[in-house]
Motif scaffolding. Structure first.
Motif, mmCIF file in Angstrom:
data_model
loop_
_atom_site.group_PDB
_atom_site.id
_atom_site.type_symbol
_atom_site.label_atom_id
_atom_site.label_comp_id
_atom_site.label_asym_id
_atom_site.label_seq_id
_atom_site.Cartn_x
_atom_site.Cartn_y
_atom_site.Cartn_z
ATOM 1 N N ARG A 112 0.837 -1.219 0.000
ATOM 2 C CA ARG A 112 0.000 0.000 0.000
ATOM 3 C C ARG A 112 0.865 1.259 0.000
ATOM 4 O O ARG A 112 0.576 2.221 -0.709
ATOM 5 N N LEU A 113 1.936 1.240 0.798
ATOM 6 C CA LEU A 113 2.831 2.391 0.863
ATOM 7 C C LEU A 113 3.532 2.605 -0.471
ATOM 8 O O LEU A 113 3.623 3.736 -0.962
ATOM 9 N N ILE A 114 4.005 1.537 -1.082
ATOM 10 C CA ILE A 114 4.651 1.646 -2.390
ATOM 11 C C ILE A 114 3.688 2.229 -3.412
ATOM 12 O O ILE A 114 4.046 3.123 -4.187
ATOM 13 N N ARG A 115 2.464 1.743 -3.414
ATOM 14 C CA ARG A 115 1.465 2.263 -4.365
ATOM 15 C C ARG A 115 1.157 3.737 -4.105
ATOM 16 O O ARG A 115 0.987 4.521 -5.049
ATOM 17 N N ALA B 173 7.360 8.138 -11.350
ATOM 18 C CA ALA B 173 8.695 8.563 -11.764
ATOM 19 C C ALA B 173 9.836 7.839 -11.050
ATOM 20 O O ALA B 173 10.978 7.930 -11.482
ATOM 21 N N TYR B 174 9.571 7.145 -9.962
ATOM 22 C CA TYR B 174 10.638 6.504 -9.191
ATOM 23 C C TYR B 174 10.803 5.047 -9.585
ATOM 24 O O TYR B 174 9.841 4.299 -9.698
ATOM 25 N N GLY B 175 12.061 4.641 -9.740
ATOM 26 C CA GLY B 175 12.386 3.231 -9.884
ATOM 27 C C GLY B 175 12.649 2.646 -8.503
ATOM 28 O O GLY B 175 12.472 3.320 -7.482
ATOM 29 N N GLY C 182 14.757 4.425 -1.182
ATOM 30 C CA GLY C 182 15.205 5.585 -0.407
ATOM 31 C C GLY C 182 14.056 6.382 0.173
ATOM 32 O O GLY C 182 14.104 6.827 1.324
ATOM 33 N N GLU C 183 13.021 6.568 -0.605
ATOM 34 C CA GLU C 183 11.844 7.320 -0.144
ATOM 35 C C GLU C 183 11.179 6.623 1.040
ATOM 36 O O GLU C 183 10.810 7.260 2.027
ATOM 37 N N PHE D 13 10.819 3.557 7.513
ATOM 38 C CA PHE D 13 10.553 2.125 7.463
ATOM 39 C C PHE D 13 11.752 1.377 6.893
ATOM 40 O O PHE D 13 12.287 1.777 5.855
ATOM 41 N N PRO D 14 12.172 0.293 7.538
ATOM 42 C CA PRO D 14 13.303 -0.472 7.024
ATOM 43 C C PRO D 14 12.879 -1.319 5.827
ATOM 44 O O PRO D 14 11.964 -2.122 5.923
ATOM 45 N N VAL D 15 13.515 -1.094 4.687
ATOM 46 C CA VAL D 15 13.218 -1.858 3.481
ATOM 47 C C VAL D 15 14.513 -2.109 2.727
ATOM 48 O O VAL D 15 15.518 -1.447 2.946
ATOM 49 N N SER D 16 14.470 -3.049 1.832
ATOM 50 C CA SER D 16 15.578 -3.281 0.920
ATOM 51 C C SER D 16 15.020 -3.298 -0.488
ATOM 52 O O SER D 16 13.813 -3.343 -0.698
ATOM 53 N N VAL D 17 15.904 -3.222 -1.463
ATOM 54 C CA VAL D 17 15.481 -3.200 -2.856
ATOM 55 C C VAL D 17 14.779 -4.493 -3.179
ATOM 56 O O VAL D 17 13.758 -4.535 -3.755
#
Length: 81
Positions: free
Chosen positions: A50-53, A62-64, A70-71, A77-81
């Protein structure tokens, strides 16, 4: 309690053996020893999606993945690629 016991015994016995005896991983013990980050907020997969969307909509696609990662980290929030 298991990790505290291991911590008391680690000078006498090898760490790997102690972890096997009490059925914990060496990485788990080391994470406990570091203390972790108590203020860290983890998201479920559904919440993360939901956050990504939402971010994707805010930036109009516009973001890959590197900038998206990074955003989300910038939002705490801790995330990885």
């Amino acid at each position: 309690m298991r990790y505290a016991w291991i911590d008391q015994q680690v000078g006498r016995y090898p760490l790997l053996s102690l972890c096997r005896v009490v059925s914990v991983s060496v990485n788990g013990y080391r994470a406990w020893k570091r203390g972790g980050k108590p203020g860290r907020t983890r998201l479920t997969d559904t919440q993360l999606l939901r956050l990504i969307r939402a971010v994707h909509a805010e930036v109009k696609g516009a973001y890959g993945s590197p900038r998206m990662t990074g955003e989300i980290r910038d939002r705490g929030f801790p995330v990885s690629v």
